[in-house]
Write a protein that holds these residues in place. Structure first.
Motif, PDB file in Angstrom:
ATOM      1  N   LEU A  39       0.824  -1.205   0.000  1.00 13.17           N
ATOM      2  CA  LEU A  39       0.000   0.000   0.000  1.00 13.17           C
ATOM      3  C   LEU A  39       0.857   1.253   0.000  1.00 13.17           C
ATOM      4  CD1 LEU A  39      -2.625  -0.940   2.756  1.00 13.17           C
ATOM      5  CD2 LEU A  39      -2.881  -1.154   0.277  1.00 13.17           C
ATOM      6  N   SER A  40       0.336   2.287  -0.632  1.00 10.61           N
ATOM      7  CA  SER A  40       0.996   3.586  -0.567  1.00 10.61           C
ATOM      8  C   SER A  40       0.663   4.224   0.778  1.00 10.61           C
ATOM      9  CB  SER A  40       0.500   4.487  -1.701  1.00 10.61           C
ATOM     10  OG  SER A  40      -0.859   4.839  -1.476  1.00 10.61           O
ATOM     11  N   GLU A  41       1.359   5.278   1.103  1.00 10.49           N
ATOM     12  CA  GLU A  41       1.100   6.012   2.353  1.00 10.49           C
ATOM     13  C   GLU A  41      -0.340   6.519   2.364  1.00 10.49           C
ATOM     14  OE1 GLU A  41       2.055   7.329   6.093  1.00 10.49           O
ATOM     15  OE2 GLU A  41       3.446   6.301   4.756  1.00 10.49           O
ATOM     16  N   ALA A  42      -0.795   7.023   1.235  1.00 12.33           N
ATOM     17  CA  ALA A  42      -2.166   7.543   1.137  1.00 12.33           C
ATOM     18  C   ALA A  42      -3.181   6.431   1.372  1.00 12.33           C
ATOM     19  CB  ALA A  42      -2.395   8.188  -0.227  1.00 12.33           C
ATOM     20  N   GLN A  43      -2.945   5.257   0.806  1.00 10.08           N
ATOM     21  CA  GLN A  43      -3.867   4.139   0.996  1.00 10.08           C
ATOM     22  C   GLN A  43      -3.903   3.710   2.464  1.00 10.08           C
ATOM     23  OE1 GLN A  43      -1.991   1.638  -1.993  1.00 10.08           O
ATOM     24  NE2 GLN A  43      -3.946   1.548  -3.119  1.00 10.08           N
ATOM     25  N   SER A  44      -2.738   3.639   3.074  1.00 13.80           N
ATOM     26  CA  SER A  44      -2.669   3.268   4.494  1.00 13.80           C
ATOM     27  C   SER A  44      -3.454   4.248   5.348  1.00 13.80           C
ATOM     28  CB  SER A  44      -1.219   3.226   4.969  1.00 13.80           C
ATOM     29  OG  SER A  44      -0.512   2.210   4.321  1.00 13.80           O
ATOM     30  N   THR A  45      -3.277   5.517   5.079  1.00 15.34           N
ATOM     31  CA  THR A  45      -3.985   6.552   5.833  1.00 15.34           C
ATOM     32  C   THR A  45      -5.491   6.420   5.646  1.00 15.34           C
ATOM     33  OG1 THR A  45      -2.100   8.043   5.612  1.00 15.34           O
ATOM     34  CG2 THR A  45      -4.225   9.051   6.138  1.00 15.34           C
ATOM     35  N   GLN A  46      -5.916   6.182   4.410  1.00 20.81           N
ATOM     36  CA  GLN A  46      -7.344   6.034   4.133  1.00 20.81           C
ATOM     37  C   GLN A  46      -7.922   4.807   4.829  1.00 20.81           C
ATOM     38  OE1 GLN A  46      -7.083   6.090  -0.154  1.00 20.81           O
ATOM     39  NE2 GLN A  46      -7.876   8.183  -0.266  1.00 20.81           N
TER      40      GLN A  46
END
Length: 108
Positions: A39-46
């Motif tokens: 996962l990208s950082e953005a995906q993890s955050t979401q």
């Protein structure tokens, strides 16, 4: 990949947040998904936000259910129910400790 994330979310929402507030299931799930799905950082955050929101909803539903049950049960029954919950929590803690002990033995 979308299907895998949806399945993971479904599994997670029916298990991890069932343990209640303060449970690290959401964080652990995101960590596993980060590794397995890259996962990208953005995906993890979401995903963390989704799991947090789901946990809050489940907590509210649990409290609502408890309120409804307490309106039906007598004070004596409410007390018995509280005792049953306490015993269940104790057994759960015992199983958790046993699992930690066994995990340590397996890692040796």
């Amino acid at each position: 990949m979308k299907k895998l994330v949806i399945v993971a979310l479904a599994i997670f929402t029916t298990s991890a947040f069932a343990y209640g507030p303060g449970h690290k299931g959401g964080e652990n799930m995101v960590e596993r998904l980060e590794k397995k799905l890259e996962l990208s950082e953005a995906q993890s955050t979401q995903l963390k936000a989704i799991f947090q929101e789901q946990g809050e909803k489940m907590k509210a539903l649990h409290e609502e259910t408890q309120d409804k049950m307490n309106k039906v049960l007598t004070p004596e029954q409410q007390e018995k129910l509280a005792e049953m919950k306490e015993k269940r929590m104790e057994r759960r803690e015992e199983r958790k400790e046993k699992w930690k002990e066994n995990k340590g033995k397996r890692e040796e």
